[in-house]
Enzyme design. Sequence first.
Site, PDB file in Angstrom:
ATOM      1  N   HIS A  63       2.014   4.191  -3.131  1.00 48.08           N
ATOM      2  CA  HIS A  63       1.996   5.659  -3.077  1.00 48.08           C
ATOM      3  C   HIS A  63       3.287   6.239  -3.659  1.00 48.08           C
ATOM      4  O   HIS A  63       3.252   7.193  -4.445  1.00 48.08           O
ATOM      5  CB  HIS A  63       1.827   6.149  -1.637  1.00 48.08           C
ATOM      6  CG  HIS A  63       0.445   6.012  -1.102  1.00 48.08           C
ATOM      7  ND1 HIS A  63      -0.655   6.616  -1.676  1.00 48.08           N
ATOM      8  CD2 HIS A  63      -0.031   5.332  -0.017  1.00 48.08           C
ATOM      9  CE1 HIS A  63      -1.736   6.323  -0.978  1.00 48.08           C
ATOM     10  NE2 HIS A  63      -1.380   5.536   0.031  1.00 48.08           N
TER      11      HIS A  63
ATOM     12  N   HIS B 161       0.835  -1.203   0.000  1.00 47.42           N
ATOM     13  CA  HIS B 161       0.000   0.000   0.000  1.00 47.42           C
ATOM     14  C   HIS B 161       0.874   1.259   0.000  1.00 47.42           C
ATOM     15  O   HIS B 161       0.677   2.165  -0.821  1.00 47.42           O
ATOM     16  CB  HIS B 161      -0.913  -0.022   1.238  1.00 47.42           C
ATOM     17  CG  HIS B 161      -1.764   1.193   1.400  1.00 47.42           C
ATOM     18  ND1 HIS B 161      -3.133   1.141   1.323  1.00 47.42           N
ATOM     19  CD2 HIS B 161      -1.455   2.490   1.645  1.00 47.42           C
ATOM     20  CE1 HIS B 161      -3.620   2.360   1.509  1.00 47.42           C
ATOM     21  NE2 HIS B 161      -2.614   3.196   1.720  1.00 47.42           N
ATOM     22  N   GLU B 162       1.838   1.298   0.905  1.00 49.85           N
ATOM     23  CA  GLU B 162       2.707   2.473   1.004  1.00 49.85           C
ATOM     24  C   GLU B 162       3.675   2.556  -0.175  1.00 49.85           C
ATOM     25  O   GLU B 162       3.937   3.645  -0.691  1.00 49.85           O
ATOM     26  CB  GLU B 162       3.457   2.480   2.337  1.00 49.85           C
ATOM     27  CG  GLU B 162       2.567   2.456   3.570  1.00 49.85           C
ATOM     28  CD  GLU B 162       1.467   3.504   3.599  1.00 49.85           C
ATOM     29  OE1 GLU B 162       1.593   4.559   2.928  1.00 49.85           O
ATOM     30  OE2 GLU B 162       0.455   3.287   4.287  1.00 49.85           O
TER      31      GLU B 162
END
Length: 165
Positions: free
Chosen positions: A82, A78-79
Amino acid sequence: MKTSRLPIAIQQAVMRGLREKLAQANLKLGRNYPEPKLSYTQRGTSAGTAWLESYEIRLNPVLLLENSEAFIEEVVPHELAHLLVWKHFGRVAPHGKEWKWMMESVLGVPARRTHQFELQSVRRNTFPYRCKCQEHQLTVRRHNRVVRGEAVYRCVHCGEQLVAK
């Protein structure tokens, strides 16, 4: 980077997961994006954060320790997504179509905006509030905003304003 409470095996597993997903993304995107800096300094109820300008992922060591497998499978990608979206597309909506595409099509991970981890161990003092349908726990910060008259919070289910118990 204070990681003394986090076993080295977990740190290695996180790094392995990060490197696997980064290699997968670089292969699919035909790029050679660098490995981001990784730290275990995230606090509170956030599982992790991506810092774009410093190209860094900060992970919550308490939640990582309690949810290692799910953390590596969900939070790390998820990170990373980004950071990859920022490198690939520039500044766009944090959980917009580019991020969703990066998560699902490139990294092969379901695009979820929030985690479902138990937060009891990281949650600080809370204050009980009520609405028509249930009791809510507001954080110190939100409670203080209510007390100062800076904010009003409503129940997402019934829409009623929350009132201190």
